[in-house]
Design a protein around this motif. Structure first.
Motif, mmCIF file in Angstrom:
data_model
loop_
_atom_site.group_PDB
_atom_site.id
_atom_site.type_symbol
_atom_site.label_atom_id
_atom_site.label_comp_id
_atom_site.label_asym_id
_atom_site.label_seq_id
_atom_site.Cartn_x
_atom_site.Cartn_y
_atom_site.Cartn_z
ATOM 1 N N ASP A 1 0.786 -1.246 0.000
ATOM 2 C CA ASP A 1 0.000 0.000 0.000
ATOM 3 C C ASP A 1 0.812 1.287 0.000
ATOM 4 O O ASP A 1 0.542 2.198 -0.772
ATOM 5 C CB ASP A 1 -0.907 0.041 1.234
ATOM 6 N N ILE B 1 -4.474 13.013 2.018
ATOM 7 C CA ILE B 1 -5.468 12.529 1.068
ATOM 8 C C ILE B 1 -5.434 11.006 1.130
ATOM 9 O O ILE B 1 -4.384 10.400 0.911
ATOM 10 C CB ILE B 1 -5.131 13.006 -0.361
ATOM 11 N N ARG C 1 -1.504 -1.277 6.573
ATOM 12 C CA ARG C 1 -0.856 -0.039 7.013
ATOM 13 C C ARG C 1 -1.184 0.241 8.463
ATOM 14 O O ARG C 1 -0.391 0.816 9.178
ATOM 15 C CB ARG C 1 -1.348 1.140 6.177
ATOM 16 N N HIS D 1 3.194 16.906 3.164
ATOM 17 C CA HIS D 1 1.771 17.234 3.070
ATOM 18 C C HIS D 1 1.171 17.468 4.454
ATOM 19 O O HIS D 1 0.406 18.414 4.665
ATOM 20 C CB HIS D 1 1.057 16.085 2.335
ATOM 21 N N SER E 1 6.739 12.524 0.785
ATOM 22 C CA SER E 1 5.833 13.533 0.210
ATOM 23 C C SER E 1 4.649 13.763 1.133
ATOM 24 O O SER E 1 4.151 14.878 1.268
ATOM 25 C CB SER E 1 5.285 13.076 -1.145
ATOM 26 N N ASP F 1 -15.656 10.255 -5.571
ATOM 27 C CA ASP F 1 -15.041 8.947 -5.844
ATOM 28 C C ASP F 1 -14.482 8.297 -4.582
ATOM 29 O O ASP F 1 -13.802 7.284 -4.666
ATOM 30 C CB ASP F 1 -13.940 9.099 -6.900
ATOM 31 N N ASP G 1 0.313 18.797 -7.872
ATOM 32 C CA ASP G 1 0.939 18.502 -6.594
ATOM 33 C C ASP G 1 -0.156 18.461 -5.528
ATOM 34 O O ASP G 1 -1.004 19.339 -5.444
ATOM 35 C CB ASP G 1 2.030 19.580 -6.384
ATOM 36 N N ASP G 2 -0.161 17.401 -4.733
ATOM 37 C CA ASP G 2 -1.201 17.183 -3.723
ATOM 38 C C ASP G 2 -1.352 18.346 -2.743
ATOM 39 O O ASP G 2 -2.457 18.695 -2.351
ATOM 40 C CB ASP G 2 -0.857 15.952 -2.871
ATOM 41 N N LYS H 1 2.923 9.973 -6.155
ATOM 42 C CA LYS H 1 3.389 11.283 -5.726
ATOM 43 C C LYS H 1 4.701 11.666 -6.402
ATOM 44 O O LYS H 1 5.190 12.764 -6.237
ATOM 45 C CB LYS H 1 3.564 11.301 -4.215
ATOM 46 N N ASN H 2 5.259 10.712 -7.144
ATOM 47 C CA ASN H 2 6.532 10.974 -7.797
ATOM 48 C C ASN H 2 6.474 10.716 -9.294
ATOM 49 O O ASN H 2 7.484 10.439 -9.923
ATOM 50 C CB ASN H 2 7.627 10.127 -7.137
ATOM 51 N N THR I 1 -4.719 20.371 -1.764
ATOM 52 C CA THR I 1 -5.302 20.396 -0.418
ATOM 53 C C THR I 1 -5.418 21.826 0.101
ATOM 54 O O THR I 1 -6.398 22.169 0.769
ATOM 55 C CB THR I 1 -4.450 19.545 0.543
ATOM 56 N N ASN J 1 1.101 4.170 -3.072
ATOM 57 C CA ASN J 1 0.788 5.587 -2.893
ATOM 58 C C ASN J 1 1.953 6.498 -3.230
ATOM 59 O O ASN J 1 1.792 7.530 -3.856
ATOM 60 C CB ASN J 1 0.499 5.823 -1.414
ATOM 61 N N ASN J 2 3.125 6.101 -2.735
ATOM 62 C CA ASN J 2 4.318 6.916 -2.935
ATOM 63 C C ASN J 2 4.633 7.080 -4.419
ATOM 64 O O ASN J 2 5.150 8.115 -4.840
ATOM 65 C CB ASN J 2 5.521 6.293 -2.224
ATOM 66 N N ASP K 1 -7.125 4.827 -10.486
ATOM 67 C CA ASP K 1 -7.981 5.716 -9.707
ATOM 68 C C ASP K 1 -8.127 7.052 -10.452
ATOM 69 O O ASP K 1 -7.130 7.646 -10.865
ATOM 70 C CB ASP K 1 -7.294 5.908 -8.348
ATOM 71 N N PRO K 2 -9.372 7.519 -10.654
ATOM 72 C CA PRO K 2 -9.577 8.732 -11.469
ATOM 73 C C PRO K 2 -8.843 9.957 -10.936
ATOM 74 O O PRO K 2 -8.308 10.759 -11.710
ATOM 75 C CB PRO K 2 -11.089 8.958 -11.409
ATOM 76 N N PHE K 3 -8.803 10.077 -9.605
ATOM 77 C CA PHE K 3 -8.130 11.234 -9.014
ATOM 78 C C PHE K 3 -6.623 11.185 -9.278
ATOM 79 O O PHE K 3 -5.998 12.170 -9.677
ATOM 80 C CB PHE K 3 -8.421 11.273 -7.501
#
Ligand code: SF4
Lengths: 213, 472
Positions: free
Chosen positions: A114, B163, B233, B155, B151, B21, A183-184, A122-123, A188, A118-119, A171-173
């Motif tokens: 997981d 997120i 996690r 954040h 990252s 979503d 950039d996240d 972000k890169n 946010t 995710n990481n 994932d669409p996002f």
């Protein structure tokens, strides 16, 4: 982050399951306080025969010619094909940094750990989940004398090999962020009001969490 | 209202916003910081000219790189220049941004995952994150705690949020009474042996059942620490009286005027009767033995009375190949009884097993015995300066040193061999840490994961042995 555009690249087959982030980038290289420069030490313990240390001149080290990254067929590969649970273990983001710095842009595997998964996003790295059957098949194609070339079209969510197309989910996002190089943190910070409103409620409900103020 | 799992409750109470979503923005109550995964995040903040959102939510301490030998010379005296740079960089960043840091010479310094609960800085009902996968540890307090990448560290520093997408909920129930010598470590190794290192991927795991309720908070910290080795996690345990007693009086715990209110809210932190999980796995505690790993993944584990398994007996060919490779690396033959495996080194420490109860359990076995002649080094590394002080007050340090163990300063040490403590190629080690991956404790090093009592038993015997036979 750079925008993720359609590209065609060579597939490098790494036929192991449970490849952990210690293997992707051994811990002695984590001591850098930078984000870049990890590529030459990607898979260091498998790639070289001697013990790697930061600051070594890698061109002078003896390479393990049996390791797939050292196979001339896969020189300049941008797509890494591998097995289940890729990227397990430590949360170090140095793992995707090393993969990206080496030149990989896409990973193909039946599953990922997981945090690593995710990481990647972000890169600017795209980890794609494919069925075990499809992965088996790709391993067969990628191990031929002639390296396998593949086009990755994130927009259409398709991998193209000759006339064949393999569709994939994303994932669409995440897709939106990759395609637009977003950039996240910036995203946010557009929600500052919502965060402040939440924080105010939280302070009323659980004031002991805000002792320091 | 429908019945909720503990995970639902923790998740929902931290939701700032959810998109169509399912992508959610969740609020983070506590951010722990160490020297390895934070420098690039602070650098990112500076480059983007962003300020940390909420300073008091952060707590920092160096752990991975600090030397565990005599270190009164301070940071300047760290021999390895690159380690020194990382510790110095953390000090400088915390100073610049005003973040509280327990620096290397502060008695409160230690492994982040030992320090957080010890200080009451991780509390029930919190979301806790850190740039370290073993952040799952803090779930033992009834918190939603998980590791993040650099990252995400940036954040959280910049927005106090992350997120995320909600995971699926798994419950792992361990029922019945654990036998003699069977600890939280053995229970969690047995769980990982059962569900596999990817078994929890995509899930948040709630540990429950009578054997889990029987565990002390420190035992639950060990348990949740290794949730990540099962692929999850986050792992957590519902709040009960033990949790509340544990928190009471700690430096960062709620003051007396807020205590009752806090306790009332913590009492709701359990899964409701009838709450549904995506998956429930049940284990029988009675069947769990003191466990020992034989391979290069925590799922490669058997009971001490068992033997090294044979890849030829494994029907799945990919798995069998992995087993064969592991046996090669570990220098082991299929069929060897685990108790015949002799060792070169022993390591008692890491965020899994370096708390006071762990040291007591190991000391109980070491007391009045001697480290066997074939053991080149037996290390005991307390998880924090406060654990060390407590152990010394109880005389545990003398028990260890009289038996021939080395007694060290707190830090991660040989868990990942980023400082000078490491295995040489081919050396075999009984370790209370959490990862037996190739090269984890030094290139070519061979790691067997065990509980502190089992590690001490191996140290005094020179080979693995069922600790139950040594308990006086
Ligand atoms: S003790 Fe080991 S597992 Fe724990 S935080 Fe330190 S390096 Fe990571």
């Amino acid at each position: 982050m750079q925008k993720f555009e359609i590209f065609t690249g060579i597939v490098c087959p790494l036929d192991r399951s449970n490849v952990d982030t210690d293997a992707i980038i051994p811990k002695q290289f984590l001591k850098s306080i930078k984000r870049s420069g990890f590529g030459p030490n990607l898979f260091d313990e498998w790639r070289y025969l001697d013990q790697g240390e930061p600051g070594m001149d890698n061109s002078k080290r003896s390479v393990n010619s049996d390791f797939v990254l050292n196979d001339i067929r896969y020189k300049g590969a941008q797509i890494l094909l591998t097995r289940m649970n890729f990227g397990c273990g430590s949360s170090r983001e140095h793992a995707p940094w090393a993969l990206e710095d080496y030149g990989f842009r896409v990973i193909l595997a039946p599953s990922y750990a997981d945090i690593f998964f995710n990481n990647c996003f972000k890169n600017g790295l795209l980890p794609i989940v494919l069925e075990e059957k499809t992965i088996d098949n790709l391993f067969r194609l990628a191990s031929d004398d002639q390296a396998l070339e593949m086009t990755v079209d994130l927009h259409k969510q398709a991998l193209v090999i000759g006339d064949e197309r393999i569709m994939f989910e994303v994932d669409p996002f995440r897709k939106h962020c990759l395609l637009n190089g977003l950039d996240d943190i910036g995203l946010t910070l557009q929600k500052v009001d919502a965060i402040k409103a939440y924080e105010k409620c939280r302070k009323d409900e659980a004031p002991w969490l805000f002792h320091g103020e | 209202m429908s019945a909720k799992t503990l995970y639902d409750k923790l998740w929902e109470s931290h939701l700032v916003q959810t998109d169509e979503d399912g992508t959610a923005l969740i609020y983070i109550d506590r951010h722990l910081v160490h020297e390895v995964t934070s420098p690039q995040a602070f650098e990112g903040l500076r480059l983007a000219e962003r300020e940390p959102w909420r300073i008091d939510a952060n707590l920092a301490t160096p752990d991975h790189n600090v030397p565990t030998t005599e270190r009164t010379g301070g940071v300047d005296a760290i021999e390895d220049p690159i380690s020194r740079t990382q510790v110095e960089t953390l000090d400088a960043n915390c100073l610049e941004f005003g973040i509280t840091e327990f620096e290397m010479l502060d008695t409160r310094q230690g492994i982040v995952h030992v320090v957080g609960p010890e200080q009451g800085a991780t509390l029930p009902g919190m979301t806790v994150v850190c740039g370290d996968s073993h952040t799952s540890t803090h779930g033992a307090m009834g918190a939603l705690a998980f590791g993040i990448g650099t990252s995400e560290v940036e954040h959280v520093l910049a927005t106090q949020c992350l997120i995320q997408k909600k995971s699926k909920a798994m419950q792992v129930r361990v029922e019945g009474k654990a036998g003699p010598g069977v600890t939280a470590k053995d229970i969690v190794l047995a769980i990982i042996g059962e569900i596999g290192t990817a078994g929890g991927t995509g899930y948040a795991i709630e540990f429950a059942g009578s054997a889990i309720e029987d565990l002390s908070i420190e035992g639950r910290l060990t348990l949740c620490n290794m949730a990540i080795e099962a692929g999850a996690r986050a792992g957590f345990v519902a709040v009960d009286d033990k949790t509340i007693d544990y928190v009471r009086g700690r430096p960062y715990a709620p003051d007396s005027d807020q205590w009752e209110r806090a306790v009332a809210s913590w009492r709701t932190l359990h899964s409701d009767e009838g709450a549904e999980f995506h998956l429930v796995v049940t284990l029988d505690a009675v069947a769990i033995k003191p466990e020992v790993t034989w391979g290069t993944s925590p799922e490669m584990v058997v009971g001490i009375d068992d033997s090294v398994p044979n890849p030829a007996d494994e029907p799945d060919s990919v798995k069998a190949e992995g087993m064969g490779r592991a046996l090669d690396y570990m220098g082991l033959k299929a069929g060897t009884p685990m108790s015949d495996i002799t060792l070169d080194k022993v390591f008692i420490g890491s965020c899994t097993n370096s708390r006071i109860e762990d040291l007591r359990a190991a000391a109980q076995i070491a007391n009045g015995r001697q480290v066997a002649a074939n053991i080149k080094l037996a290390l005991v590394v307390p998880g924090s300066g406060l654990v060390k002080a407590q152990a010394e007050q109880e005389g545990l340090d003398r028990i260890f040193t009289n038996a021939g163990f080395e007694w060290r300063e707190p830090g991660c040490s040989m868990c990942l061999a980023m400082n000078a403590d490491r295995l040489s190629p081919g050396e075999r080690c009984a370790s209370t840490s959490n990862r037996n991956f190739e090269g984890r404790q030094g290139q070519g090093g061979r790691t067997h994961l065990v509980s502190p009592a089992m590690a001490a038993a191996a140290a005094v015997s020179g080979h693995f042995v069922d600790v139950a036979t040594l308990i006086k």
